[in-house]
Design an enzyme around this catalytic site. Structure first.
Site, PDB file in Angstrom:
ATOM      1  N   GLU A 194      31.876  10.231  -4.385  1.00 42.97           N
ATOM      2  CA  GLU A 194      32.733  10.602  -3.265  1.00 42.97           C
ATOM      3  C   GLU A 194      32.206  11.844  -2.562  1.00 42.97           C
ATOM      4  O   GLU A 194      31.309  12.531  -3.055  1.00 42.97           O
ATOM      5  CB  GLU A 194      34.165  10.834  -3.766  1.00 42.97           C
ATOM      6  N   CYS A 244      30.191   3.660  -2.642  1.00 38.42           N
ATOM      7  CA  CYS A 244      30.721   2.927  -3.794  1.00 38.42           C
ATOM      8  C   CYS A 244      29.640   2.673  -4.847  1.00 38.42           C
ATOM      9  O   CYS A 244      28.443   2.689  -4.550  1.00 38.42           O
ATOM     10  CB  CYS A 244      31.261   1.569  -3.354  1.00 38.42           C
ATOM     11  N   GLU A 251      28.783  -0.094  -6.247  1.00 36.98           N
ATOM     12  CA  GLU A 251      27.971  -1.287  -5.986  1.00 36.98           C
ATOM     13  C   GLU A 251      26.781  -0.942  -5.086  1.00 36.98           C
ATOM     14  O   GLU A 251      25.645  -1.347  -5.346  1.00 36.98           O
ATOM     15  CB  GLU A 251      28.805  -2.378  -5.295  1.00 36.98           C
TER      16      GLU A 251
HETATM   17 ZN    ZN Z   1      32.488  -0.672  -1.773  1.00 36.55          ZN
END
Ligand code: ZN
Length: 135
Positions: A49, A58, A60
């Site tokens: 973040e 994220c 992924e």
């Molecule tokens: Zn994501």
């Protein structure tokens, strides 16, 4: 690793390890992703973040960008782990689409050991991808 169960178990282990490294002081959500490429190499990532919120990335996409930056171009399976088994967001689904085909698997796991298995085609139907641009 050739056995599907062994690969899935290893991906889960790596995703769980990765989620422990999540940098999430704002949401406190910890997500881990592990993927395997067509060469059989595993990469993992966690969510990172940012105080600007918009610069957050994220788990992924971190895992995918790590793989791509190491020269990989084809991902055959991804495992996404979080406490409650959150699925990939829309932006991640688009990035997943870039380096997979419709038959690649996306496994979503939670802390209770529950897993759901989908194909990229199922979680991102009618997607726009490289083939639309002639690649
Ligand atoms: Zn994501």
């Amino acid at each position: 690793m050739n056995n599907t169960d062994d690969i899935n178990k290893k991906l889960r282990e790596e995703a769980i390890k990765a989620h422990l490294n999540a940098y999430s002081p704002y949401s406190h959500a910890k997500i881990g992703c592990a993927l395997i490429t067509d060469k059989g190499i595993i990469y993992s990532g966690c969510n990172v973040e940012n105080g600007s919120y918009g610069a957050t990335v994220c788990a992924e996409r971190i895992a995918i960008f790590k793989a791509v930056s190491c020269g990989e171009r084809k991902i055959t399976k991804l495992y996404v782990y979080s406490k409650d088994g959150w699925p990939p967001c829309g932006m991640c689904r688009q990035v997943i689409r870039e380096f997979t085909n419709d038959n690649a698997e996306v496994i979503i796991g939670n802390e209770r050991g529950e897993e759901s298995v989908y194909t990229v085609g199922q979680i991102y139907p009618l997607s726009f991808g490289p083939s639309h641009l002639g690649i």
